[in-house]
Write a protein that holds these residues in place. Structure first.
Motif, PDB file in Angstrom:
ATOM      1  N   THR A 636       0.838  -1.200   0.000  1.00  0.00           N
ATOM      2  CA  THR A 636       0.000   0.000   0.000  1.00  0.00           C
ATOM      3  C   THR A 636       0.866   1.240   0.000  1.00  0.00           C
ATOM      4  OG1 THR A 636      -0.304  -0.582   2.318  1.00  0.00           O
ATOM      5  CG2 THR A 636      -2.290  -0.464   0.957  1.00  0.00           C
ATOM      6  N   ASN A 638       0.823   4.878   1.163  1.00  0.00           N
ATOM      7  CA  ASN A 638       0.025   5.551   2.169  1.00  0.00           C
ATOM      8  C   ASN A 638       0.563   6.937   2.430  1.00  0.00           C
ATOM      9  OD1 ASN A 638      -1.582   6.182   4.388  1.00  0.00           O
ATOM     10  ND2 ASN A 638      -1.714   3.993   4.882  1.00  0.00           N
ATOM     11  N   LYS A 640       0.173   8.431   5.112  1.00  0.00           N
ATOM     12  CA  LYS A 640       0.628   8.579   6.506  1.00  0.00           C
ATOM     13  C   LYS A 640       2.125   8.271   6.550  1.00  0.00           C
ATOM     14  CE  LYS A 640      -0.061   3.965   8.367  1.00  0.00           C
ATOM     15  NZ  LYS A 640      -0.829   2.962   8.958  1.00  0.00           N
ATOM     16  N   SER A 641       2.904   9.236   6.070  1.00  0.00           N
ATOM     17  CA  SER A 641       4.334   9.018   5.952  1.00  0.00           C
ATOM     18  C   SER A 641       5.031   9.462   7.221  1.00  0.00           C
ATOM     19  CB  SER A 641       4.858   9.809   4.783  1.00  0.00           C
ATOM     20  OG  SER A 641       4.502  11.146   4.954  1.00  0.00           O
ATOM     21  N   PHE A 656       4.058   0.748   2.466  1.00  0.00           N
ATOM     22  CA  PHE A 656       3.834  -0.222   3.532  1.00  0.00           C
ATOM     23  C   PHE A 656       3.527  -1.588   2.956  1.00  0.00           C
ATOM     24  CE2 PHE A 656       3.121   3.886   5.259  1.00  0.00           C
ATOM     25  CZ  PHE A 656       3.615   3.822   6.557  1.00  0.00           C
ATOM     26  N   CYS A 657       4.015  -2.589   3.648  1.00  0.00           N
ATOM     27  CA  CYS A 657       3.634  -3.954   3.307  1.00  0.00           C
ATOM     28  C   CYS A 657       3.199  -4.586   4.611  1.00  0.00           C
ATOM     29  CB  CYS A 657       4.812  -4.697   2.707  1.00  0.00           C
ATOM     30  SG  CYS A 657       4.444  -6.423   2.421  1.00  0.00           S
ATOM     31  N   GLN A 658       1.954  -5.016   4.678  1.00  0.00           N
ATOM     32  CA  GLN A 658       1.384  -5.593   5.901  1.00  0.00           C
ATOM     33  C   GLN A 658       1.749  -4.722   7.112  1.00  0.00           C
ATOM     34  OE1 GLN A 658       3.153  -9.393   5.248  1.00  0.00           O
ATOM     35  NE2 GLN A 658       1.353 -10.186   4.215  1.00  0.00           N
ATOM     36  N   ASN A 659       1.476  -3.439   6.960  1.00  0.00           N
ATOM     37  CA  ASN A 659       1.693  -2.445   8.018  1.00  0.00           C
ATOM     38  C   ASN A 659       3.141  -2.188   8.375  1.00  0.00           C
ATOM     39  OD1 ASN A 659      -0.943  -1.644   8.380  1.00  0.00           O
ATOM     40  ND2 ASN A 659      -1.360  -3.476   9.618  1.00  0.00           N
ATOM     41  N   GLN A 660       4.081  -2.822   7.666  1.00  0.00           N
ATOM     42  CA  GLN A 660       5.482  -2.527   7.934  1.00  0.00           C
ATOM     43  C   GLN A 660       5.965  -1.496   6.920  1.00  0.00           C
ATOM     44  OE1 GLN A 660       8.068  -5.892   7.950  1.00  0.00           O
ATOM     45  NE2 GLN A 660       9.812  -4.677   8.642  1.00  0.00           N
ATOM     46  N   ASN A 661       6.650  -0.471   7.429  1.00  0.00           N
ATOM     47  CA  ASN A 661       7.161   0.538   6.509  1.00  0.00           C
ATOM     48  C   ASN A 661       8.407   0.008   5.802  1.00  0.00           C
ATOM     49  OD1 ASN A 661       9.250   3.003   6.190  1.00  0.00           O
ATOM     50  ND2 ASN A 661       7.159   3.556   5.653  1.00  0.00           N
ATOM     51  N   ASN A 726      -8.374   5.764  -1.044  1.00  0.00           N
ATOM     52  CA  ASN A 726      -8.082   4.665  -0.127  1.00  0.00           C
ATOM     53  C   ASN A 726      -9.033   4.609   1.055  1.00  0.00           C
ATOM     54  OD1 ASN A 726      -6.215   2.894  -0.988  1.00  0.00           O
ATOM     55  ND2 ASN A 726      -4.479   3.812   0.086  1.00  0.00           N
ATOM     56  N   SER A 730     -11.199   1.365   1.838  1.00  0.00           N
ATOM     57  CA  SER A 730     -11.114   0.563   3.054  1.00  0.00           C
ATOM     58  C   SER A 730     -12.467   0.444   3.763  1.00  0.00           C
ATOM     59  CB  SER A 730     -10.011   1.064   3.987  1.00  0.00           C
ATOM     60  OG  SER A 730      -9.986   2.456   3.997  1.00  0.00           O
TER      61      SER A 730
END
Lengths: 801, 329
Positions: A636, A638, A640-641, A656-661, A726, A730
């Protein structure tokens, strides 16, 4: 190092060996010949000429018109030298000759109206000296027509040999001759050192005291009295000139000659200038200043080794002598120094002073402690030959620190194990003997040898194996053409990087490689810097903290050549200090691998099917998503950087990948671009490669292909302009059942007609179930839920209803 | 009358099959389907048919009309389409809508080629850090503290114990400390030298290190492997030679030259790599018994190899990243 083949012939008989054989063998054995200078070639078309007559030039006062005979014909030659006279034998450069000094090629020329067929040469023009007062007048007995090189015995070949730092023993003509004796199985002969000694003993005329025997294990002094300082004889001058040295006087020339003959640096002191007729070898002590032979005052470190007389320093040991005791034209009595100094002491001093001489170069690599006496005697012999003089009896030999000779063993099976090839015991023995090793013991399995005192590099069995192999010839050792297989696990650290590169190439990105060093000012902007202690310049003084400066430099270079549309990426290490104190451990800094990809300029530049279209942030996010979905389970982009990215970018976003930056990007701020003279928008993304690698998909599993139809529903909402797609997506996902698999935004519309600060977003929803056909009702239920939720949460209106 | 209808139908089909273009189709239309055409004429003559026969004949006539009209329409459409594709002019000399495919930097491409050859020979690929400690870069590799060999390497220091690695050889040490023999690997990477930037030298470049340690590794096998490499990389008929040389971490040490003849210039030997048997001191430093194991190592510069391969004579162009350069490879 320059080596004269004529000179080598004094020690080994090379008459029947061609220069190219010598060059090849030396090179193969590790003494790489870098240049071959054939002296005779330099004097091609220069012959002994006989000046038959000299007339005044009709049109020039200072010129003469000469008739020169080359043994066959007479030539008319214009000459400007005042000393030219009929009856002389001269060096006559004919048309076609290349003047050795300057490289001018002679052609038939008209000089002030008179044709000149060649030139009568001066010493300087021939490259044989500095004299340019007049032409070189030769021995009248020389026969005209002889080639100059032959007549003057100038036929020689000078080799420029690169000596690796381990081979101090090869830094002389005898050193090279010894090598050749082993390579060609020749007899090596040292010159006989015989001369008459008379009068007092050396010890009675001078004395030597060594105060630091660690750094000066041996010091030999030999006294010669009543010398005449004068020009050296021809043979000696010729030897020195052949290797590029300038003859000075018989004493200095002899010490230089011995240095290049056997590798032992010598120094001649004017004995009458040595206070107390005494040599003291000691440390410099505090605050010592000393003026060397080259008239420069030098500051010494307290532990630099000095040669002193009873009162004062007279030389920097092993590096350079002093003005105060130098041999002058008035010098009568000499003390010849021939010493062995500790290599690391000389190296340190030479480094401190930034002064490297022929002497220090040899001492710091290790000279032969056992050749010192021979060298001193050889020098005195030559001094006597060149200037009469009276040689005192014997020499002073201060040798407080006897250097013991090493013993070393060689097992034949070990030789075989290392080389993979059997070299016969007799061959091994012969090679070692020729190199100066003494066989102490031998059996069927091994040899014990004494290592010659000039081979500081030989300490172990493996060193002997190398000696045998390189003299025997590496090229005679066969190449094993089948290789053994090892079945350990195969690893490829670079496989992931290779994949990244290939994916980015397929998206149209070119790989760049930029400098890892930056200026402090630039490096500081991106992190906690690590600086070099010894940078080349302030521009390249710090390790890079980011790939961005390199990218911007590359973009800037390209803009300068009018290449403004670029898609570039780099994979590279960046460095950041993490500790507050100095780096003393790997924990004190981070070395991480980054990926940076960037686009600037136009996406498309004026084509027949599309007009100029500047790249924007959606090109970038599109590239990034296309790229990342190939290696990650989901991605994603996002808004929210992190703060880090916001300070550097407009339109900044996080990845992000699975909420990991995993990285961030956006449009680089104008101020940053301006630092590099980049005046166009640059869109870029930076990814930490180790993070990316950590979460990348390593194994893919096949998904059954869908057997049932998909159902699509389209819907358009009118929303506030600041609601992101987005956010809507969501919410729809949240309220829908697992039948909804995809939501695609397919239209954005903004217009007065929708109302101020409103926009319309149109989505296509994709429904399916992998195990059955959907019913109208269940799709409709999800669809209605989605619409209701969006309407309620975002105060949206269904468009077109 | 029925016979006449059949006849007309046959005649129509026959005529239709001969139609080749819209003109002859129009002829056909006039002959059969126009107001005065054969089909209309048949309808005219319906009034002469007896009352009993009228329904039957009428039906047949209608069928004829449907048949002829639909066949006509079908053919007309077909012919018109064909005509259209003839009318439309396509200029295939226009440039197509190209897509850019990027490329790896030629250093990477050269490295790939080297990697592939060694992978085929059973080598693994490892990497190590660029900011190294003095221990890995010098000490463990048998460089004594003040050995003159250090004069050959002008090193960028960060502190007295940390530096930018001057060669990829420290990765050998890391690998040997981490894993037990047999080890067979190449180790590519960036290295640094404190050299002024010029056409001939740059402050950084890339190297590939090779290492093989096992119980029976020999100099002869080292030669065999490297010869296999240069033949694959430069071509089977490449001329090469091995010369003795000196490196603190190998003994015996050698350099390998290849015969190089640039276009229009005189040929000469050019050094392409340094190699040798791993020095026993190095094996001891990493805890491997040199009486049991032997090994070989080699190292080569990638820039030099790439420049030779592509005919580049100024190293700086490799790091300028000029698009006109990048897009050539």
């Amino acid at each position: 190092m320059k080596i004269s083949i004529n000179w080598l012939n004094d020690y080994v008989d090379l008459k029947n060996i061609s220069v190219s054989e010598i060059v090849d063998k030396l090179t193969y054995a590790g003494l790489e010949v870098e240049e071959i200078d054939d002296q005779a070639k330099k004097f091609e078309n220069i012959v002994i000429g006989y000046v038959k007559e000299v007339k005044k030039h009709p049109n020039a006062d200072k010129l003469s018109l000469c008739k020169v005979n080359d043994g066959k014909d007479d030539y008319s030659v214009v000459c400007g030298a005042p000393n030219v006279a009929a009856g002389q034998k001269v060096a006559f450069a004919k048309v076609g000759a290349v003047i050795p000094n300057g490289g001018m090629k002679l052609e038939k020329a008209k000089i002030r109206g008179e044709v000149s067929f060649g030139m009568i040469c001066s010493e300087r023009e021939l490259g044989l000296g500095d004299n340019h007062e007049g032409i070189m007048v030769l021995d009248p007995l020389l026969k005209e027509g002889l080639s100059f090189a032959d007549a003057m015995e100038m036929k020689d070949t000078i080799l420029e040999i690169a000596i690796t730092p381990n081979r101090a023993d090869a830094l002389s003509h005898i050193g090279i001759a010894r090598e050749l004796s082993a390579l060609f199985n020749l007899h090596l002969k040292y010159p006989d050192v015989n001369f008459k000694e008379s009068g007092k003993k050396s010890e009675e005329l001078a004395s030597v005291e060594i105060k630091n025997s660690d750094n000066c294990p041996r010091y030999i002094g030999k006294v010669v009295s009543k010398v005449d300082i004068k020009e050296s004889p021809d043979w000696l001058q010729k030897r020195l000139k052949s290797i590029g040295l300038r003859p000075i006087n018989n004493i200095v020339d002899v010490t230089n000659f011995v240095l290049h003959e056997v590798g032992q640096p010598l120094h001649a002191f004017d004995l009458d200038n040595l206070g107390g007729k005494k040599i003291i070898v000691r440390d410099a002590g505090k605050n010592t200043k000393f003026t060397t032979l080259d008239s420069k005052e030098r500051k010494l470190q307290p532990d630099d080794l000095m040669i002193c007389d009873a009162n004062k320093p007279v030389a920097i040991a092993g590096v350079m002598g002093g003005e105060n005791s130098e041999v002058k034209s008035s010098t009568k009595n000499l003390l010849i120094e021939s010493a062995y100094f500790n290599p690391s002491s000389i190296r340190k001093t030479s480094k401190n002073l930034g002064l490297s001489t022929d002497a220090s170069y040899r001492f710091e690599r290790g000279t032969d402690p056992e050749i010192t006496k021979w060298a001193a005697r050889r020098a005195t012999q030559l001094i006597q030959q060149t200037s009469s003089g009276e040689i005192a009896i014997g020499e002073i030999d201060a040798y407080p620190h006897k250097i013991t000779q090493r013993k070393c063993e060689l097992r034949f099976n070990r030789l075989n194990k290392i080389l993979g090839y059997q070299i016969g015991a007799t061959d091994v023995e012969k090679i070692l003997i020729k190199l100066g090793f003494i066989i102490e013991k031998k059996s069927a399995d091994e040899l014990t040898v004494t290592v010659p005192s000039y081979r500081h590099d030989i300490e172990r069995e493996i060193d002997l194996i190398e000696e045998v192999a390189r003299i025997y010839g590496y090229n005679k050792i066969p190449e094993v053409s089948k290789i053994s297989v090892t079945l350990e696990e195969k690893v490829d650290h670079y496989a992931f990087n290779d994949r990244v590169r290939e994916l980015l190439n397929s998206l149209g990105f070119y790989e760049i490689i930029t400098n890892s060093l930056l200026s402090e000012d630039i490096a500081k902007r991106f992190g906690n810097v690590i600086n070099l202690l010894n940078p080349q310049s302030s521009e390249l003084s710090h390790l890079r903290t980011s790939l961005i400066p390199g990218l911007l430099t590359s973009i800037s270079n390209n803009i300068k050549v009018n290449e403004k549309d670029l898609q570039l990426f780099e994979l590279g290490k960046v460095f950041e200090k993490v500790s507050v104190s100095n780096i003393s451990d790997f924990k004190d800094f981070n070395e991480s691998e980054h990926l940076l990809l960037a686009q600037t300029g136009n996406r498309i530049r004026n084509e027949w099917f599309e007009k100029d279209s500047p790249a924007d942030v959606y090109d970038l996010t599109g590239f990034v998503e296309s790229f990342l979905t190939k290696i990650l389970p989901e991605v994603t982009v996002n808004v929210k950087s992190m703060n880090e990215s916001r300070s550097r970018f407009d339109h900044s976003f996080g990845l992000f990948c699975q909420n990991q930056n995993i990285g961030f990007g956006g449009r680089l701020k104008e101020e940053l671009c301006a630092l590099f003279d980049v005046d166009q928008d640059v869109y870029m993304v930076q990814v930490d490669l180790s993070v990316l690698k950590g979460i990348s998909i390593t194994k893919k599993i096949f998904n059954e292909l869908l057997k049932f139809p998909k159902v699509y529903r389209d819907v358009a909402f009118v929303l506030d302009v600041n609601i992101t797609s987005n956010q809507v997506i969501s919410i729809i996902k949240e309220v829908s059942s697992n039948l909804l698999h995809n939501i695609k935004l397919f239209d954005i519309f903004q217009s007065e007609s929708l109302g101020k600060d409103k926009k319309s977003l149109a989505f296509q929803l994709e429904f399916f179930n992998s195990s059955r056909t959907l019913t109208e009702e269940e799709v409709e239920k999800d669809f209605r839920n989605a619409i209701k939720a969006v309407e309620k949460i975002f105060n949206a209106q269904l468009r077109g209803s | 009358m029925i016979d006449k209808i059949d006849e007309t139908r046959k005649s129509f089909d026959e005529n239709l099959s001969k139609v080749e273009n819209l003109t002859s189709l129009e002829d056909l239309r006039i002959k059969f389907l126009s107001r005065k055409g054969l089909v209309s004429q048949l309808f005219e003559s319906l009034k002469d048919v007896s009352k009993e026969e009228k329904p039957k004949v009428g039906q047949a006539l209608n069928q004829l009309k449907i048949h002829t009209q639909s066949k006509f329409d079908e053919l007309k459409e077909k012919l018109e389409k064909g005509q259209k594709s003839l009318d439309e002019f396509v200029d295939l000399t226009l440039p197509g809508r190209k897509r850019v495919i990027g490329s790896k930097h030629i250093i990477t491409q050269t490295l790939d080629e080297i990697k592939n050859i060694f992978k085929g020979l059973g080598f693994s690929i490892y990497e190590g850090p660029e900011l190294e400690s003095d221990y890995y870069n010098f000490e463990a590799l048998n460089f004594p503290p003040d050995h003159p060999a250090r004069d050959m390497q002008d090193t960028f220091f960060v502190t007295d114990k940390f530096l930018l690695r001057t060669h990829t050889s420290p990765v050998q040490i890391r690998l040997m400390k981490e894993k037990k023999p047999p080890l067979r690997a190449i180790m590519p990477g960036k290295v640094f030298r404190n050299e002024a930037i010029s056409a001939k030298s740059y402050c950084l470049f890339h190297q590939v290190e090779g290492l093989y340690v096992d119980t029976d590794v020999t100099f002869a096998e080292l030669k065999g492997t490297l010869v296999a490499f240069v033949k694959q990389f430069f071509g089977q008929d490449i001329k090469y030679r091995f010369r003795a040389s000196f490196f603190p971490f190998t003994e015996p040490s050698a350099e390998m030259d290849i015969w190089w003849e640039p276009k229009g210039k005189q040929g000469r030997w050019m050094e392409i790599l340094g190699c040798g048997m791993v020095d026993p001191n190095v094996l001891v430093n990493v805890g491997i018994d040199p009486e049991i194991y032997t090994g070989y190592a080699f190292g080569m510069g990638i820039e030099r190899t790439a420049m030779r391969k592509y005919g580049i004579d100024d190293i700086r162009i490799l790091f300028d990243n000029d698009k006109r350069f990048l897009t050539q490879f």
